[in-house]
Motif scaffolding. Structure first.
Motif, mmCIF file in Angstrom:
data_model
loop_
_atom_site.group_PDB
_atom_site.id
_atom_site.type_symbol
_atom_site.label_atom_id
_atom_site.label_comp_id
_atom_site.label_asym_id
_atom_site.label_seq_id
_atom_site.Cartn_x
_atom_site.Cartn_y
_atom_site.Cartn_z
ATOM 1 N N VAL A 241 0.985 0.576 -3.884
ATOM 2 C CA VAL A 241 0.823 0.110 -5.271
ATOM 3 C C VAL A 241 1.640 -1.164 -5.500
ATOM 4 O O VAL A 241 1.372 -1.913 -6.429
ATOM 5 N N ALA A 242 2.634 -1.371 -4.645
ATOM 6 C CA ALA A 242 3.493 -2.545 -4.791
ATOM 7 C C ALA A 242 2.806 -3.737 -4.130
ATOM 8 O O ALA A 242 3.144 -4.141 -3.016
ATOM 9 N N THR A 243 1.829 -4.322 -4.841
ATOM 10 C CA THR A 243 0.968 -5.341 -4.221
ATOM 11 C C THR A 243 1.754 -6.538 -3.677
ATOM 12 O O THR A 243 1.323 -7.167 -2.715
ATOM 13 N N ALA A 244 2.895 -6.846 -4.275
ATOM 14 C CA ALA A 244 3.670 -8.019 -3.831
ATOM 15 C C ALA A 244 4.158 -7.867 -2.396
ATOM 16 O O ALA A 244 4.352 -8.856 -1.694
ATOM 17 N N ILE A 245 4.365 -6.623 -1.968
ATOM 18 C CA ILE A 245 4.873 -6.404 -0.601
ATOM 19 C C ILE A 245 3.850 -5.674 0.275
ATOM 20 O O ILE A 245 4.194 -5.001 1.229
#
Ligand code: F0G
Length: 362
Positions: A241-245
């Motif tokens: 869910v943590a699209t940045a990583i």
């Protein structure tokens, strides 16, 4: 001209950075982000620990990327570049397009289609970047960006550009300047691994200059579905869910492992559930809204605390343990994620009695 109270990271740390009097400084007065003590987290870590939150989401475009971008963009202008390019999970593109707009350069960004938070996409668009929404993941976008940069006279401003790393190391300087020493532990999310590389470089340089007497232990956290540095294997289809990583093949792979090993630290994984719990906790207990990727540092902190990791450590100064968690990006980047896990209020009539009942007043 008004003299700013804070001059931006290049002027604040000029002698530590690869700039000269001839470098045109492109700045939005980034840096000088607050180091906020968290009573809630200090309590949860227990015993004699002080947990501080370095709120990098308060940089001009809402993430730590601005520290690297001010240097990369200034050097691009100095080199007479007319366009910059990056692949991005969102924040790099937001920062690159803003700084390029300020410098009068064209910006081109490659993003994995449908996989970046809306706030970040809106930033790239409003700053006038040429945005290519590529049907591929971040790792493939980065490979393509490198190819494009080879074939065209454009400056690549991903963190493989060494000027990005130089700028981002100033985060470590600020932490040491605020604490009067290095923290015992530096906890940070890891994606493409440029940031942990830069932060470790910053600490090492301060140490070599005698500005700090000890180095911190570096603790990096990846999302469990995108944790190549933990498993030692490229992740072909990263999921989190943590699209940045959401990155399966970090560009600074080896440098990140060096930061881990030289500092006797670790790079470990946290699950999406742990990330979202930390995300909610930061908002509810500390009043700090971050994007999910940023909560990976706090999720990792809590995981290690639960396993008794910090209870076994002795503070360097004989006093309390100082632990700094980097909160890399602002929560407003991704309001959809916040709303998803919460109950959005239904419309009600403008009647006192109905309103009072709806908000829990008797
Ligand atoms: N946190 C946030 C909010 C990020 O945007 C990123 C990286 C990271 C952590 C990880 O930093 O890559 O240096 O290990 N975002 C990049 C981007 C990849 O394109 O915006 P890293």
């Amino acid at each position: 001209m008004a003299r700013p109270i804070w001059p931006g990271v290049i002027e604040a740390y000029r002698r530590h950075l690869p700039v000269t009097a001839r470098t045109p400084v492109v700045t939005l007065l980034e840096g000088n982000t607050p180091l906020i003590h968290s009573r809630a987290l200090s309590r949860r870590v227990g015993a004699s620990a002080d947990v501080y939150l370095k709120y990098e989401g308060l940089n001009p475009t809402g993430s730590f990327k601005d520290r690297g971008m001010t240097v990369a963009m200034s050097k691009a202008v100095e080199a007479k570049s007319v366009a910059v390019l990056c692949a991005s999970t969102g924040n790099t593109s937001a920062s690159a397009s803003a700084y390029a707009a300020r410098a009068g350069l064209r910006s081109i960004v490659l993003i994995p289609s449908g996989a970046i938070a809306l706030g970040k996409l809106s930033q790239a668009l409003i700053h006038g970047a040429r945005v290519a929404a590529v049907e591929a993941n971040f790792d493939a976008c980065l490979t393509l960006a490198k190819e494009l940069a080879k074939a065209h006279p454009i400056t690549l401003v991903n963190s493989i550009n060494p000027h990005r790393i130089e700028g981002q190391k100033t985060c470590a300087f600020e932490i040491c300047d605020a604490l009067g020493r290095a923290p015992d532990f530096h906890v940070t999310p890891v994606g493409n691994a440029g940031n942990i590389t830069a932060q470790w470089k910053g600490y090492r340089e301060y140490y070599q200059l005698g500005a700090i007497r000890r180095l911190p232990v570096m603790l990096g956290f990846q999302a469990a579905g995108a944790a190549p540095l933990v498993t030692g294997r490229i992740v072909k289809t990263p999921k989190t869910v943590a699209t940045a990583i959401k990155i399966g093949n970090p560009a600074s792979w080896q440098a990140a492992l060096r930061a881990r090993d030289e500092s006797r630290g670790q790079i470990a994984a946290v699950t999406d559930r742990e990330i979202l719990a930390a995300y909610r906790g930061l908002a509810e207990q500390d009043g700090i809204f971050v994007e999910p990727a940023s909560a990976a540092s706090v999720a990792g902190l809590l995981k290690l605390a639960k396993a008794g990791y910090f209870a076994r450590q002795k503070p360097a100064s004989g006093g309390r343990l100082a632990i700094v968690c980097i909160l890399t990006g602002h929560g407003l980047k991704d309001p959809e994620r916040a709303i998803k896990s919460l109950k959005v209020p239904k419309p009600i009539p403008p009647l006192l009695s109905v309103i009072a009942k709806a908000v829990g007043l008797k």
